[in-house]
Each structure stands twice: as structure tokens, then as C-alpha cells.
Design a protein around this motif. Structure first.
Motif, short mmCIF file in Angstrom:
data_model
loop_
_atom_site.label_atom_id
_atom_site.label_comp_id
_atom_site.label_asym_id
_atom_site.label_seq_id
_atom_site.Cartn_x
_atom_site.Cartn_y
_atom_site.Cartn_z
N ASN A 8 0.81 -1.22 0.00
CA ASN A 8 0.00 0.00 0.00
C ASN A 8 0.84 1.28 0.00
OD1 ASN A 8 -2.43 -1.49 0.17
ND2 ASN A 8 -2.16 -1.72 2.38
N CYS A 9 2.07 1.19 -0.51
CA CYS A 9 2.93 2.38 -0.55
C CYS A 9 2.61 3.20 -1.79
CB CYS A 9 4.39 1.95 -0.57
SG CYS A 9 5.52 3.35 -0.55
N THR A 10 2.29 4.48 -1.58
CA THR A 10 1.95 5.37 -2.69
C THR A 10 2.66 6.71 -2.50
OG1 THR A 10 0.01 6.35 -1.60
CG2 THR A 10 -0.35 4.33 -2.89
N TYR A 11 2.70 7.47 -3.59
CA TYR A 11 3.29 8.81 -3.58
C TYR A 11 2.38 9.78 -4.33
CZ TYR A 11 7.70 6.50 -2.30
OH TYR A 11 8.66 5.76 -1.68
N PRO A 12 2.34 11.06 -3.91
CA PRO A 12 1.60 12.06 -4.67
C PRO A 12 2.36 12.39 -5.95
CG PRO A 12 2.75 13.11 -2.86
CD PRO A 12 2.98 11.63 -2.71
N LEU A 36 7.35 14.17 -8.02
CA LEU A 36 6.57 14.02 -6.80
C LEU A 36 6.02 15.36 -6.33
CD1 LEU A 36 8.83 11.58 -4.74
CD2 LEU A 36 7.02 11.04 -6.36
N GLY A 37 4.83 15.33 -5.76
CA GLY A 37 4.22 16.53 -5.21
C GLY A 37 4.74 16.82 -3.81
N GLY A 38 4.79 18.11 -3.49
CA GLY A 38 5.22 18.55 -2.17
C GLY A 38 6.55 19.28 -2.21
N CYS A 39 6.56 20.52 -1.72
CA CYS A 39 7.82 21.27 -1.61
C CYS A 39 7.62 22.38 -0.59
CB CYS A 39 8.25 21.87 -2.95
SG CYS A 39 9.88 22.66 -2.87
N ASP A 40 8.63 22.56 0.28
CA ASP A 40 8.57 23.65 1.25
C ASP A 40 9.79 24.56 1.15
OD1 ASP A 40 10.49 21.93 2.21
OD2 ASP A 40 9.60 21.67 4.20
N VAL A 41 10.41 24.58 -0.04
CA VAL A 41 11.56 25.46 -0.28
C VAL A 41 11.09 26.81 -0.83
CG1 VAL A 41 13.78 25.68 -1.45
CG2 VAL A 41 13.02 23.44 -0.65
N TYR A 42 10.10 26.77 -1.71
CA TYR A 42 9.40 27.98 -2.19
C TYR A 42 10.32 28.97 -2.90
CZ TYR A 42 6.00 26.13 1.19
OH TYR A 42 5.16 25.32 1.91
N CYS A 43 11.05 28.51 -3.89
CA CYS A 43 11.85 29.43 -4.70
C CYS A 43 10.92 30.35 -5.49
CB CYS A 43 12.72 28.64 -5.68
SG CYS A 43 13.81 27.44 -4.89
N GLY A 82 8.84 19.63 -7.30
CA GLY A 82 8.76 19.47 -5.87
C GLY A 82 10.12 19.21 -5.22
N GLU A 83 10.02 18.82 -3.97
CA GLU A 83 11.21 18.38 -3.23
C GLU A 83 11.00 16.92 -2.85
OE1 GLU A 83 14.10 17.05 -1.83
OE2 GLU A 83 14.41 19.06 -2.62
N PRO A 84 11.61 16.00 -3.62
CA PRO A 84 11.33 14.57 -3.42
C PRO A 84 11.73 14.03 -2.06
CG PRO A 84 13.09 14.91 -5.02
CD PRO A 84 12.47 16.24 -4.78
N LEU A 85 12.74 14.62 -1.41
CA LEU A 85 13.17 14.09 -0.12
C LEU A 85 12.21 14.42 1.02
CD1 LEU A 85 17.06 14.53 -0.20
CD2 LEU A 85 15.72 12.42 -0.42
N MET A 86 11.11 15.10 0.73
CA MET A 86 10.04 15.21 1.71
C MET A 86 9.39 13.86 1.95
SD MET A 86 8.17 18.83 0.79
CE MET A 86 7.09 18.76 2.24
N HIS A 87 9.63 12.91 1.04
CA HIS A 87 9.06 11.57 1.11
C HIS A 87 10.17 10.55 1.38
CE1 HIS A 87 5.50 13.38 -0.77
NE2 HIS A 87 6.35 13.94 -1.61
N ASP A 88 9.80 9.42 1.97
CA ASP A 88 10.72 8.30 2.12
C ASP A 88 10.85 7.62 0.75
OD1 ASP A 88 12.17 6.04 2.68
OD2 ASP A 88 10.74 5.20 4.12
N LEU A 89 12.00 7.72 0.15
CA LEU A 89 12.18 7.23 -1.22
C LEU A 89 12.70 5.79 -1.28
CD1 LEU A 89 13.65 10.45 -2.87
CD2 LEU A 89 11.26 9.67 -2.79
N ASP A 90 12.89 5.17 -0.13
CA ASP A 90 13.35 3.78 -0.11
C ASP A 90 12.41 2.83 -0.86
OD1 ASP A 90 15.79 4.12 1.24
OD2 ASP A 90 14.78 4.13 3.18
N PRO A 91 11.10 2.86 -0.61
CA PRO A 91 10.23 1.93 -1.33
C PRO A 91 10.26 2.11 -2.85
CG PRO A 91 9.10 2.83 0.58
CD PRO A 91 10.36 3.62 0.43
#
Length: 205
Positions: A8-12, A36-43, A82-91
Motif C-alpha cells: 500500500n505504498c503510494t506517492y503524490p 513528486l508533489g510537495g515542496c517547502d523550499v518555495y523558490c 517538488g522536493e522529493p526528499l520530503m518523502h521516504d524514497l526507499d520503497p
């Protein structure tokens, strides 16, 4: 070795597409992109602002993403954002590797490192400090330059990396004088190279 649960591992996912790598050391190489969706750097000059809010993007399973990448038959798979390292990329990287794919990462390094990669492009930004875990994994440093302060940041970040890391300066697309800044800098600092967004010149994604 870390055990990865793919159940059940998913990513936006903002988008997936097959194109060529347009920047840096792998320019021109056939690449399947997973954005991947999600970023908090905001360039402020970001050309992917639609990726910032992960909640706006549908989730896809690890298996679906890996099979799509395999079907594309690319030379490399690039996980970006986005910023992919906001997610656990191991899976995700585990499944891609199982299929024999070469996996690359493009990151600002602003979150703890995860995943198993063949190549890591580190693109630090002045808007959020890189996490210390990034520095031992970097193959390529790529700094987007809009002003003199960005050149200073580039030198500070380069000093934290191995001498074998390839160092690129990339003009900010909408800042005309950035090209001249980089050109003059590279002439005086031969350890640096110029990276251009060739996909924009080709008018492809």
C-alpha cells in the motif's frame, strides 16, 4: 540491509513523462521522469509551483510507477519534484532497482536523505538550508544563479563536497544578466561548468 514494506505504498504524483534529461552531466540522455508533489523550499522563480502542495495531486502506487518507468525503456529514471526528499524514497527506489533501472535524484537536499540512487544531483537553494545528510551522496552540484549572492552560496556548498563532484552553475531562465554572471565566473573559476536547460531550447518537457 533495511527492509522495505511496499504494501500500500503510494506517492503524490504531479506527472510522469518520458523525455531527455535537459540539464547537467546527463544532458541529452533518454529519461523517464517521476515528479513528486510537495515542496517547502518555495523558490520565487520556480517553474513547478503547481507541485508545492502535495494534497493537490493523486497518489500512485510504487508498482504502478515502476512498471510505467520500465515500459518507457529509458536510460535513466529521474525522481524529482517538488522536493522529493520530503518523502521516504526507499520503497520507490527499491522497486525501480528490482526492475534493473538506473535511478537518479534531483533534490535541494532540504530533508533527510533516503533512497538508493545511482546518481544524485544536489541543487541547494538559499530559501531552505540543506540537511547535513545530503553531502556524502552527491555526484553533481547544480546551483541556479540569479545574482551574486547565489555565486557565493555555490562556493560555500562546493566546499562541503568531495573534489570529485561535478560542479555546475545554471542561469535562472527569467533573469537575463544571470548568463553573463555565470560566464564571467566560470572563466575565472575553471572547476565550475555552465549548465543550460536545453529542454527549453528544444521546446520539450
Amino acid at each position: 540491509m533495511k527492509t522495505v514494506d511496499l504494501t500500500n505504498c503510494t506517492y503524490p504524483i504531479v506527472e510522469t513523462f518520458h523525455s531527455v534529461q535537459g540539464e547537467g552531466a546527463w544532458t541529452g540522455v533518454s529519461a523517464f521522469f517521476i515528479r513528486l508533489g510537495g515542496c517547502d523550499v518555495y523558490c520565487p522563480w520556480c517553474d513547478q509551483k503547481e507541485s508545492w502542495n502535495a494534497k493537490r495531486h493523486p497518489h500512485q502506487s510504487v508498482d504502478t510507477l515502476a512498471q510505467a518507468a520500465k515500459m518507457a525503456n529509458p536510460a535513466i529514471v529521474i525522481i524529482t519534484g517538488g522536493e522529493p526528499l520530503m518523502h521516504d524514497l526507499d520503497p520507490l527506489t527499491t522497486e525501480l532497482k528490482k526492475l534493473g533501472l538506473q535511478v537518479h535524484l534531483e533534490t535541494s537536499g532540504s530533508h533527510p536523505f533516503s533512497g538508493n540512487f545511482d546518481w544524485v544531483t544536489f541543487s541547494p537553494k538559499p530559501y531552505k538550508k540543506p540537511h547535513d545528510s545530503i553531502y556524502n551522496y552527491v555526484n553533481e552540484l547544480k546551483v541556479v544563479v540569479a545574482n551574486e549572492e547565489d555565486l557565493h552560496m555555490a562556493e560555500v556548498q562546493a566546499a562541503k563536497l568531495s573534489l570529485t563532484v561535478i560542479k555546475y552553475l545554471q542561469p535562472e531562465w527569467n533573469t537575463p544578466n544571470s548568463k553573463e554572471l555565470i560566464f564571467d565566473f566560470v572563466l575565472k573559476h575553471p572547476q565550475w561548468r555552465i549548465s543550460l536547460q536545453t529542454h527549453k531550447f528544444l521546446n520539450v518537457r
